[in-house]
Design a protein around this motif. Structure first.
Motif, PDB file in Angstrom:
ATOM      1  N   ALA A   1      -5.727  -2.115   6.068  1.00 17.21           N
ATOM      2  CA  ALA A   1      -5.225  -3.122   5.131  1.00 17.21           C
ATOM      3  C   ALA A   1      -6.270  -4.187   4.828  1.00 17.21           C
ATOM      4  N   ILE A   2      -7.021  -4.628   5.843  1.00 18.11           N
ATOM      5  CA  ILE A   2      -7.989  -5.698   5.603  1.00 18.11           C
ATOM      6  C   ILE A   2      -9.127  -5.225   4.709  1.00 18.11           C
ATOM      7  N   CYS A   3      -9.486  -3.940   4.798  1.00 14.27           N
ATOM      8  CA  CYS A   3     -10.536  -3.417   3.920  1.00 14.27           C
ATOM      9  C   CYS A   3     -10.058  -3.364   2.473  1.00 14.27           C
ATOM     10  N   ALA A   4      -8.812  -2.968   2.262  1.00 13.83           N
ATOM     11  CA  ALA A   4      -8.269  -2.944   0.907  1.00 13.83           C
ATOM     12  C   ALA A   4      -8.204  -4.346   0.320  1.00 13.83           C
ATOM     13  N   GLU A   5      -7.798  -5.318   1.120  1.00 12.58           N
ATOM     14  CA  GLU A   5      -7.748  -6.702   0.633  1.00 12.58           C
ATOM     15  C   GLU A   5      -9.148  -7.243   0.366  1.00 12.58           C
ATOM     16  N   LEU A   6     -10.102  -6.894   1.220  1.00 14.50           N
ATOM     17  CA  LEU A   6     -11.479  -7.347   1.046  1.00 14.50           C
ATOM     18  C   LEU A   6     -12.069  -6.840  -0.263  1.00 14.50           C
ATOM     19  N   CYS A   7     -11.883  -5.571  -0.578  1.00 14.82           N
ATOM     20  CA  CYS A   7     -12.440  -4.996  -1.802  1.00 14.82           C
ATOM     21  C   CYS A   7     -11.710  -5.510  -3.037  1.00 14.82           C
ATOM     22  N   THR A   8     -10.406  -5.670  -2.955  1.00 11.84           N
ATOM     23  CA  THR A   8      -9.633  -6.117  -4.121  1.00 11.84           C
ATOM     24  C   THR A   8      -9.968  -7.548  -4.495  1.00 11.84           C
ATOM     25  N   ARG A   9     -10.071  -8.431  -3.513  1.00 11.89           N
ATOM     26  CA  ARG A   9     -10.312  -9.844  -3.810  1.00 11.89           C
ATOM     27  C   ARG A   9     -11.738 -10.104  -4.269  1.00 11.89           C
ATOM     28  N   THR A  10     -12.711  -9.377  -3.747  1.00 11.07           N
ATOM     29  CA  THR A  10     -14.103  -9.614  -4.131  1.00 11.07           C
ATOM     30  C   THR A  10     -14.506  -8.875  -5.406  1.00 11.07           C
ATOM     31  N   ASN A  11     -13.652  -8.007  -5.923  1.00 15.94           N
ATOM     32  CA  ASN A  11     -13.952  -7.265  -7.152  1.00 15.94           C
ATOM     33  C   ASN A  11     -12.960  -7.579  -8.269  1.00 15.94           C
ATOM     34  N   ALA A  12     -12.426  -8.784  -8.282  1.00 15.09           N
ATOM     35  CA  ALA A  12     -11.557  -9.269  -9.357  1.00 15.09           C
ATOM     36  C   ALA A  12     -10.333  -8.373  -9.538  1.00 15.09           C
TER      37      ALA A  12
END
Length: 475
Positions: free
Chosen positions: A247-258
């Protein structure tokens, strides 16, 4: 116990094997035992012991596909797989061709798993070497650094630079000297990457690519604060997972890639892992206002100089005596490789070919279309002159055009994108026909259409050709 290669009897001589009725000839190429004459080892008493070949075991059932008529074929599957890689969006978009990338490799205990052969750790390092070569081939004026996650800390493998040789040497040293151990720490790795990318210029991109194989992260603080800092510094994070989704990887990629969700992917098998890894060589789309705003960048285009053996001099980049090198156009400092940044005046030094190789990212080569048997008039490939298969003489050839039908009064089936039935692929601009191998080579290596560049294609256009797109020329 019965086996697919015959009954296996251990510790028997050749005569015993023959008397027991065991065949010494392997029926399949995918068997786990080799022939007794070539793959056997002699024991101390002279008897032959079969040698296992688990390393050569291939999953042959994955190479077979069932077609619509129920037949099994391998060639069509391979050709369709090649075409699938090319059926992607080729819309010209503004991309950041000057990239600053940090590659983060998971070297924790989870990488010792062998679900990816020979192991996650060794396969990742092998693909990392291929990625470094392809990255600098596709992005010659970009830079990259490598960081490892091990024992709950982040370890710097190589500093951010534009020299692929240094990165490859460091990766090979780690493969020979280090083993996966401990827990990974996403927060420590991201903080180290953020510190390395802090001084990257605004006209370039700031990216982090993480190869993550574990299902946990041993972080010393709140990783949400680190994600907020990455967003503030305009750093994009992409993750390739080797296990289940985290889950944290999905949130990390989503938030940093708009809000883009395609930056977090999971590798299914070895080939899929390689495809996801090498797909990161494509520059990301420019979104920020600083990247889309036109700006002037000062560069130097030095000339190559060669001196005699008795007049060798030190290069400013590695402090090694060399005969060949390039002199900075501003301060005349000698560097041994290009592209590079002048160690004295910080001027970017490149060749004109480096800029030309980055051009195809902005104007990608258009996808070539499949050619039906009705339009298969060519006899050989335009590029390699390989002979095409001749059209069948059957009357059931599909007729091109709306309202036409097959023999028997049935409507023609809907054409699906994939492998061409005639083995021909046509450029939509010049009309030249190419084979599947030239199709792959032109799209993945050359990034140009030979028919358009040569101006002798079979199609008729009103202007010049460039990268498969017709360009109108004002008279």
């Amino acid at each position: 116990m019965a086996d697919s290669d015959g009954e296996y009897v251990e510790d028997m001589s050749d005569d015993d094997l023959v008397g027991h009725g065991v065949s010494q000839t392997v029926q399949s190429d995918y068997g786990t035992r080799s022939k007794a004459g070539r793959g056997a080892k002699r024991a101390g008493d002279g008897r032959l012991k079969p040698k296992s070949r688990w390393e050569d075991l291939r999953r042959s059932w994955e190479d077979v596909v069932e077609t619509a008529d129920g037949t099994l074929t391998i060639g069509e599957l391979l050709e369709a797989e090649k075409r699938r890689r090319l059926l992607r969006d080729t819309t010209p978009l503004q991309r950041g061709i000057i990239r600053h990338l940090m590659l983060v490799l998971d070297m924790s205990f989870a990488m010792s798993e062998k679900d990816l052969l020979p192991s996650r750790y060794r396969l990742m390092l092998d693909y990392a070497v291929d990625f470094v070569r392809e990255y600098y081939e596709q992005n010659p004026i970009s830079q990259m650094g490598i960081v490892a996650m091990q024992d709950g800390i982040a370890v710097r493998i190589s500093d951010i630079s534009g020299d692929p040789v240094e990165h490859i040497e460091k990766l090979r040293e780690w493969k020979e000297q280090q083993e996966p151990k401990g827990n990974p720490s996403l927060q420590n790795a991201l903080e180290m990457c953020r510190a390395s990318l802090f001084h990257a210029p605004s006209h370039g991109t700031r990216e982090v690519l993480i190869i993550f194989g574990a299902l946990l992260s041993n972080d010393p603080g709140d990783i949400d604060d680190t994600i907020s800092s990455l967003i503030k510094d305009r750093i994009r994070v992409s993750v390739i997972g080797l296990s289940a989704q985290v889950a944290i990887c999905a949130e990390l990629c989503t938030r940093t890639n708009a809000g883009e969700t395609s930056r977090y992917t999971i590798a299914m098998h070895e080939q899929h892992f390689r495809e996801l890894f090498l797909a990161a060589t494509m520059p990301p789309i420019a979104r920020s206002a600083e990247q889309t705003r036109p700006s002037l960048l000062m560069m130097g285009f030095p000339s190559r100089m060669v001196t005699s053996a008795d007049k060798m001099s030190l290069c400013a980049c590695h402090h090694r005596p060399t005969r060949e090198g390039y002199a900075c156009t501003r301060c005349r400092t000698k560097v041994c490789r290009l592209p590079a940044e002048c160690p004295v005046c910080s001027l970017t030094l490149v060749l004109s070919t480096h800029l030309a190789r980055s051009y195809h990212h902005l104007f990608p080569l258009q996808t070539w279309v499949e050619v039906s048997w009705a339009d298969a008039k060519s006899t050989a490939c335009f590029a390699c002159q390989a002979v095409f298969p001749k059209p069948p003489k059957s009357k059931t050839i599909l007729l091109k055009g709306k309202g036409k039908q097959q023999a028997g009064g049935k409507p023609p089936p809907v054409e699906a994108k994939g492998a061409s039935e005639s083995g021909r692929y046509a450029c939509q601009t010049c009309g030249s026909h190419f084979c599947i191998d030239c199709d792959i080579y032109c799209h993945q290596t050359v990034h140009n259409c030979p028919g358009c560049q040569g101006g002798s294609g079979g199609g008729e256009t009103s202007g010049g050709h460039t990268n498969g797109v017709a360009m109108e020329i004002d008279s």
